[in-house]
Design a protein around this motif. Structure first.
Motif, PDB file in Angstrom:
ATOM      1  N   GLN A  23       6.370  -1.035 -19.193  1.00 42.00           N
ATOM      2  CA  GLN A  23       5.644  -1.723 -18.255  1.00 42.00           C
ATOM      3  C   GLN A  23       5.879  -3.532 -17.425  1.00 42.00           C
ATOM      4  O   GLN A  23       6.651  -4.289 -18.848  1.00 42.00           O
ATOM      5  CB  GLN A  23       4.636  -1.341 -18.232  1.00 42.00           C
ATOM      6  N   THR A  26       0.850  -7.444 -15.364  1.00 42.43           N
ATOM      7  CA  THR A  26       0.097  -7.664 -13.966  1.00 42.43           C
ATOM      8  C   THR A  26       0.728  -9.102 -13.810  1.00 42.43           C
ATOM      9  O   THR A  26       1.681  -9.542 -12.641  1.00 42.43           O
ATOM     10  CB  THR A  26      -0.989  -6.992 -13.513  1.00 42.43           C
ATOM     11  N   LEU A  29       4.874  -9.265 -12.906  1.00 52.23           N
ATOM     12  CA  LEU A  29       4.943  -7.869 -11.630  1.00 52.23           C
ATOM     13  C   LEU A  29       4.616  -8.897 -10.381  1.00 52.23           C
ATOM     14  O   LEU A  29       5.037  -9.146  -9.513  1.00 52.23           O
ATOM     15  CB  LEU A  29       4.212  -7.252 -11.917  1.00 52.23           C
ATOM     16  N   THR A  33       7.402  -9.756  -8.213  1.00 52.18           N
ATOM     17  CA  THR A  33       7.003 -10.353  -6.535  1.00 52.18           C
ATOM     18  C   THR A  33       6.443 -11.600  -5.543  1.00 52.18           C
ATOM     19  O   THR A  33       7.154 -11.098  -4.426  1.00 52.18           O
ATOM     20  CB  THR A  33       5.307  -8.933  -6.645  1.00 52.18           C
ATOM     21  N   PHE A 109       5.402  -3.860  -4.752  1.00 57.16           N
ATOM     22  CA  PHE A 109       4.355  -3.903  -5.600  1.00 57.16           C
ATOM     23  C   PHE A 109       3.900  -2.968  -6.101  1.00 57.16           C
ATOM     24  O   PHE A 109       3.433  -2.404  -7.382  1.00 57.16           O
ATOM     25  CB  PHE A 109       3.702  -5.267  -5.581  1.00 57.16           C
ATOM     26  N   PHE A 110       3.381  -2.296  -5.009  1.00 53.48           N
ATOM     27  CA  PHE A 110       2.485  -0.936  -4.956  1.00 53.48           C
ATOM     28  C   PHE A 110       3.487   0.181  -5.041  1.00 53.48           C
ATOM     29  O   PHE A 110       2.429   1.581  -5.982  1.00 53.48           O
ATOM     30  CB  PHE A 110       1.498  -0.999  -3.860  1.00 53.48           C
ATOM     31  N   TYR A 112       5.379  -0.211  -7.739  1.00 56.38           N
ATOM     32  CA  TYR A 112       6.044   0.515  -8.834  1.00 56.38           C
ATOM     33  C   TYR A 112       4.700   0.413  -9.607  1.00 56.38           C
ATOM     34  O   TYR A 112       4.625   0.878 -10.070  1.00 56.38           O
ATOM     35  CB  TYR A 112       6.276  -1.117  -9.099  1.00 56.38           C
ATOM     36  N   LYS A 113       3.599  -0.131  -8.505  1.00 54.56           N
ATOM     37  CA  LYS A 113       1.872   0.642  -8.982  1.00 54.56           C
ATOM     38  C   LYS A 113       1.858   1.935  -9.495  1.00 54.56           C
ATOM     39  O   LYS A 113       0.959   2.935 -10.261  1.00 54.56           O
ATOM     40  CB  LYS A 113       0.894  -0.277  -8.433  1.00 54.56           C
ATOM     41  N   GLU A 116       3.415   3.614 -12.102  1.00 56.17           N
ATOM     42  CA  GLU A 116       3.127   3.061 -13.316  1.00 56.17           C
ATOM     43  C   GLU A 116       1.857   4.207 -13.584  1.00 56.17           C
ATOM     44  O   GLU A 116       1.711   4.879 -14.354  1.00 56.17           O
ATOM     45  CB  GLU A 116       3.209   2.155 -13.331  1.00 56.17           C
ATOM     46  N   LYS A 117       1.230   4.784 -12.407  1.00 51.85           N
ATOM     47  CA  LYS A 117      -0.426   5.502 -12.650  1.00 51.85           C
ATOM     48  C   LYS A 117       0.397   6.617 -13.263  1.00 51.85           C
ATOM     49  O   LYS A 117      -0.394   7.544 -13.632  1.00 51.85           O
ATOM     50  CB  LYS A 117      -0.805   5.565 -10.855  1.00 51.85           C
ATOM     51  N   TYR A 158      -0.652   4.622  -3.439  1.00 49.85           N
ATOM     52  CA  TYR A 158      -1.702   4.402  -4.611  1.00 49.85           C
ATOM     53  C   TYR A 158      -2.643   4.368  -4.794  1.00 49.85           C
ATOM     54  O   TYR A 158      -2.825   5.312  -5.437  1.00 49.85           O
ATOM     55  CB  TYR A 158      -0.895   2.360  -4.532  1.00 49.85           C
ATOM     56  N   CYS A 162      -4.612   7.366  -7.555  1.00 49.47           N
ATOM     57  CA  CYS A 162      -5.113   6.854  -7.916  1.00 49.47           C
ATOM     58  C   CYS A 162      -7.058   7.219  -8.542  1.00 49.47           C
ATOM     59  O   CYS A 162      -7.469   7.206  -8.361  1.00 49.47           O
ATOM     60  CB  CYS A 162      -5.510   5.647  -8.386  1.00 49.47           C
TER      61      CYS A 162
END
Length: 532
Positions: A23, A26, A29, A33, A109-110, A112-113, A116-117, A158, A162
């Motif tokens: 990772q 943030t 990242l 971005t 960015f999102f 990626y998120k 990652e999640k 995203y 979540c």
């Protein structure tokens, strides 16, 4: 910069380590971005030409909401898009361009998120596979709805992963006010939410389309506004643009998403099929169904819905999901009992590219000339997929391949002869402000407004479009800025006058000035109406 692989882990339901995550913190990242956004903005300055002239019209339309909000309710204007940009547009063109760059970068960015999640080992791949897509780079700073709607889609996905279904559903609902093709997909999502008894999220799916409908009903006194807009638009545009064929978007998918992203998307679906496992349907359904809908719109033998002209940019809407699927494919391949079973799938893709998807292009139209770069991209992407690369080595390899193909395929756009001529005509009109500014202007070409840096509502008398009715009823002294692109179109000729018709009546019309492109392919003619 990055967390240590051993300390950043995904845990199974039993609390055991599944796989290390490579990772970015943030803050790093966010820095990456913002760097991408700045690079997009820098590229915008080096690429002054238009991809398509709609981007100028959309900028002018952003300002319309403050004067005639009902005019942004059309399918072309896309009300949800214009509402988002109504305030930013007040700060000028450069501010809007930088906002476009920010949204394009933060979509990554999102992506990626979201990866990652879900515990993807190298979630940065999702970011890379999005921000380096060739057409994404080309349009990142331009005024089209695809980038902001893709941003909202990445945000919605995203929040879904979540487990914040309500927020995800509301974002999906808002997307429907920007992209009507998303309505069937949103409907399926709503049914799924009902089936899983997510009642509030399910009913929130109708929130923004209902709001758009009520707005249109009140504005036009039409209780069936949204229905009539969707199906009336389909009828109006049924034959106005050429349909490119059902396979058009399959043939151009590498042009749109890039060879790496397409290779890894195919790998994702192939791995799921080989492993007899269900894909993430929330991820894959929008990609497949949205592509299918646009394929149907381009079906030549069985016309369905509006003829959209096969615009490649339409599919950028699902680009972030394509990128996330590609990042997941790397992890899934390592979980496959016999990874080599995927090789025939990639070979078939390579053969299809060689025979079917290897055309040179300008990101709008394909040519008949073959291009070796798509096949080379698939081969390099496949090598990176099958090599036993781990962590940052994998990320660096894929990033290098993607960056290479951006450098090989993306070129700044120079101003076209048409745009240059419009800019000259707009400059002339600004110089003639004392003569014509308080008289009625009839104009059709969006680039003329764009280079005048004015919306139709910034004139003492609101300009009119170049129709027979407007020309016939216009008073003496009216100035027509007749252009050879939009002012007389074969499909709409019954409602428009040709240049020759006007100038063959010297007692009614006088040629004041003409602006002709150096290659003689386009012209703008300033014509004054002398009498009714």
């Amino acid at each position: 910069m990055a967390t240590a692989p051993a300390s950043s882990v995904k845990l199974s339901d039993q609390g055991t380590i599944v796989s290390p995550l490579y990772q970015l913190q943030t803050k790093w990242l966010l820095a990456l971005t913002l760097l991408i956004a700045v690079l997009y903005y820098f590229y915008a300055g080096k690429s002054p030409g238009m991809y398509q002239q709609d981007e100028a019209g959309h900028y002018t339309s952003m300002l319309t909401i403050w004067h005639a909000p009902e005019k942004i309710l059309t399918n072309w204007a896309k009300p949800g898009y214009k509402v988002l940009y109504a305030i930013p547009a007040l700060f000028g063109k450069q501010f809007v361009i930088f906002l476009n760059c920010l949204l394009a970068a933060f979509t990554g960015f999102f992506a990626y998120k979201a990866a990652e999640k879900q515990g993807v080992e190298t979630p940065l791949l999702a970011f890379i596979l999005l921000v380096t897509q060739p057409l994404w780079v080309e349009l990142a700073f331009r005024n089209y709805s695809e980038i902001p709607s893709a941003f909202l889609l990445s945000l919605s996905y995203y929040f879904w992963v979540c487990d914040k279904k309500l927020v995800s559903a509301m974002l999906a609902s808002y997307i429907c006010t920007i992209r009507q093709e998303f309505l069937p997909i949103a409907g399926l999502l709503g049914l799924y939410l009902l089936w899983t008894k997510e009642w509030l999220a399910a009913f929130s799916m109708i929130l923004f389309p209902l709001g758009q409908h009520v707005w249109g009903w009140l504005s036009f006194n039409d209780p069936l506004f949204l229905y009539n807009q969707i199906f009336g638009q389909s009828a109006d545009l049924k034959d106005i643009y050429p349909r490119k064929g059902f396979d058009h978007y399959l043939k151009t998918s590498i042009v749109i998403f890039g060879a790496s992203a397409v290779t890894y998307l195919v790998a994702y679906m192939g791995i799921k099929a080989l492993g007899k496992k269900q894909p993430d349907w929330i991820l894959i359904t929008p990609i497949l169904l949205y592509t299918l809908i646009n394929c149907l719109f381009n079906w030549q033998s069985h016309p369905v819905g509006p003829s959209t002209g096969g615009n490649l940019r339409y599919l950028l809407f699902v680009s972030p999901l394509v990128a996330v699927a590609g990042a997941i494919a790397f992890d899934d391949l390592r979980k496959l009992a016999k990874p080599y079973q995927l090789i025939p799938v990639i070979v078939v893709l390579a053969l299809l590219v060689l025979a079917y998807m290897n055309h040179k292009h300008n990101y709008i139209e394909l040519t008949e000339e073959s291009d070796a770069k798509p096949l080379m991209g698939v081969v390099l992407a496949a090598i990176a997929l099958f090599l036993p690369l781990k962590g940052w080595t994998r990320v660096a390899t894929v990033a290098g391949i993607c960056a290479l193909f951006v450098l090989l395929t993306v070129r700044p756009k120079k101003m076209s002869e048409e745009d240059t001529t419009c800019k000259q005509a707009a400059a002339w009109y600004k110089e003639q402000a004392t003569t014509f500014d308080k008289k009625l202007l009839i104009v059709e070409h969006p680039m003329l407004y764009y280079y005048m840096e004015r919306s139709p509502y910034n004139f003492p008398i609101e300009p009119q479009t170049m129709t027979k009715a407007h020309i016939d009823s216009a008073p003496a002294g009216t100035l027509l800025l007749w252009d050879s692109h939009y002012s007389f179109r074969a499909k709409r000729s019954e409602n428009q006058y040709n240049y020759d018709y006007l100038l063959n009546q010297p007692d009614r019309f006088r040629l004041v000035q003409e602006f002709v492109a150096t290659d003689q392919t386009f012209g703008v003619f300033a014509i004054e109406k002398l009498r009714k």
